[in-house]
Design an enzyme around this catalytic site. Structure first.
Site, PDB file in Angstrom:
ATOM      1  N   GLY A 164       0.827  -1.213   0.000  1.00 55.47           N
ATOM      2  CA  GLY A 164       0.000   0.000   0.000  1.00 55.47           C
ATOM      3  C   GLY A 164       0.856   1.256   0.000  1.00 55.47           C
ATOM      4  O   GLY A 164       2.010   1.217  -0.414  1.00 55.47           O
ATOM      5  N   GLN A 174      12.289  -2.805  -9.803  1.00 55.22           N
ATOM      6  CA  GLN A 174      13.749  -2.955  -9.800  1.00 55.22           C
ATOM      7  C   GLN A 174      14.367  -2.235  -8.609  1.00 55.22           C
ATOM      8  O   GLN A 174      15.487  -2.526  -8.211  1.00 55.22           O
ATOM      9  CB  GLN A 174      14.326  -2.406 -11.100  1.00 55.22           C
ATOM     10  CG  GLN A 174      15.830  -2.649 -11.230  1.00 55.22           C
ATOM     11  CD  GLN A 174      16.528  -1.609 -12.080  1.00 55.22           C
ATOM     12  OE1 GLN A 174      16.126  -1.360 -13.205  1.00 55.22           O
ATOM     13  NE2 GLN A 174      17.581  -0.986 -11.535  1.00 55.22           N
ATOM     14  N   HIS A 205       4.403   2.376  -7.862  1.00 54.51           N
ATOM     15  CA  HIS A 205       3.463   1.239  -7.867  1.00 54.51           C
ATOM     16  C   HIS A 205       2.563   1.268  -9.098  1.00 54.51           C
ATOM     17  O   HIS A 205       2.262   0.241  -9.693  1.00 54.51           O
ATOM     18  CB  HIS A 205       2.565   1.284  -6.625  1.00 54.51           C
ATOM     19  CG  HIS A 205       3.287   1.111  -5.329  1.00 54.51           C
ATOM     20  ND1 HIS A 205       3.568   2.166  -4.494  1.00 54.51           N
ATOM     21  CD2 HIS A 205       3.790   0.012  -4.719  1.00 54.51           C
ATOM     22  CE1 HIS A 205       4.194   1.724  -3.412  1.00 54.51           C
ATOM     23  NE2 HIS A 205       4.354   0.413  -3.521  1.00 54.51           N
TER      24      HIS A 205
END
Lengths: 283, 283
Positions: free
Chosen positions: B31, B149, B37
């Site tokens: 979250g 990454q 994200h």
């Protein structure tokens, strides 16, 4: 019946069954199949449309001084037995396919559940089993997997792994298959000399005797168990353990409580052959 | 978009998508979603028909003195962001659903790969990540899973887990999303004071400087790295590590060889906030 050895082939084999809408029950074995294994396959057949069997002698569950090299291997005979039982696919990988040829970085650790019983006598045995079964579950992704009650600690540990690792698989325990004289069937029975084979049912008889005493009211079986161990030694066994264990955490129990389930289990050597057996006690 | 919290509901949600013939890409998150994200979700969308996101702050990957309690939580805002990205199902379990309320007997152990870098600074961090991701993989069984990454050691370790545990899942690494001034996006950037936020891009600039020197021919970067660490300390950072690591086993490398891939990575504190960043070096 299909026999496949690579991971991509077993995955395609399973995918074909899935595409035809079939449910799948899986029976992992180390081969050297006997009537006990066949009873697992028959139970598997009742639990799902198709049965997949693996035959793989898993090196990571053998200790350095155990019988990995001499473990009985009889692939042709095993495949014939699977075919006769109506198995759909048999997975027969080799070590390179299962474990690769390079470094292994990941392990599965188990607390408490593997401290006593066979885990106590065979360090890292259950971690090796968990490692290979976790792999097989991810490769085959069955609906159901069938194991023998004879390896009750294995069944309890794998049930817990399924829960903690969230495998979407129902585990089923099949009753112990026995010879007419009561000896639990095992691939390792093949190691027994004729003389040892005659003595071997003594382990089950000792368990039955203890079970009867407990059902008749003994709730602190320590002396009773000690006496049976002495009897087994007198018959030619070398005892490993003979005890009552908690079904929940696999630890030895001193005082039995009604309304509780226990495992009455024993392991003993005849010559170099290690025999195990157990009775589940629903008190 | 569906939001579900139980394991049976997420399994049904995924099964519905499967029944409609859809492939599934999975983005596990803790979250506090930011542009980084969202870039994972967009990449996921390119890799499969449907995207499933999990939002779960996993307690087993936090050390006793780490920021589990203060880790930013903003569920409503996160759900809105997922909806805007076209996510199909969001899985928002609680601790009881993920770990149960009783004893935990099973762990995942990792050798070597977690000894250095973030694993060196955060003992049991990666074993906690492996534990929860192994569970999530078994619960959701996606075709593809997308990770950033930025957490390169996590990506390498989970790739290895997928291989050794035979998860039938393709892992994809998404490039590091950065602010205009180069700072790698992170939920923990929310902890930074205005002053710290201004200093923060220095970590990436140090990595870029080292990268340039290496590409210009430096093959033993030890002194160069030491010098950049001193510069970072002078700017107000407290260094954790700044080094070149093997892409294969995540161990520090002294001498760089052409034709090899390395990770140039750094971690440093600004106040109590730990920042990490990295550059992959294909030499």
């Amino acid at each position: 019946m299909k026999q496949v050895s690579t991971i991509s082939d077993i995955r395609s084999g399973v995918a074909e069954l899935r595409a035809a809408g079939k449910t799948i029950a899986f029976v992992p074995t180390m081969g050297a199949l006997h009537e006990g294994h066949l009873s697992l396959m028959r139970l598997a057949k009742q639990k799902a449309d198709e049965v997949v069997v693996s035959i793989y002698v898993n090196p990571t569950q053998f200790g350095p001084n155990e019988d990995f090299d001499s473990y009985p291997r009889q692939m042709e005979k095993d495949l014939k037995a699977c075919e006769e039982e109506g198995v759909s696919v048999v997975f027969t990988p080799n070590d390179k396919i299962m474990y690769g040829s390079g470094e292994r970085y990941f392990g599965i650790s188990i607390d408490e559940l593997n401290e006593d019983m066979d885990g106590g006598s065979r360090p890292s045995f259950f971690e090796g089993i968990a490692l290979v079964v976790n792999k097989l579950f991810n490769i085959i992704e069955p609906d159901v997997a069938v194991f023998g009650q004879k390896d009750i600690q294995q069944f309890q540990i794998l049930s817990r792994m399924v829960e903690e690792f969230n495998h979407d698989i129902e585990l089923v325990a099949a009753p112990i298959a026995r010879a007419n004289d009561g000896l639990a069937l095992s691939s390792r029975n093949a190691y027994l000399s004729d003389k040892e084979r005659k003595i071997a049912p003594g382990l089950y008889r000792a368990l039955q005797y203890v079970e009867k005493q407990i059902r008749d009211g003994v709730d602190e079986p320590k002396l009773l168990l000690k006496h049976q161990q002495d009897e087994l030694e007198a018959k030619g066994f070398k005892n490993d353990y003979l005890n009552v264990f908690s079904m929940d955490n696999m630890q030895p129990v001193q005082k039995l409580e009604p309304g509780t389930t226990y495992i009455l289990a024993g392991a003993a050597y005849l010559g170099k052959t290690r025999l195990i057996d157990n009775i589940i006690l629903d008190l």
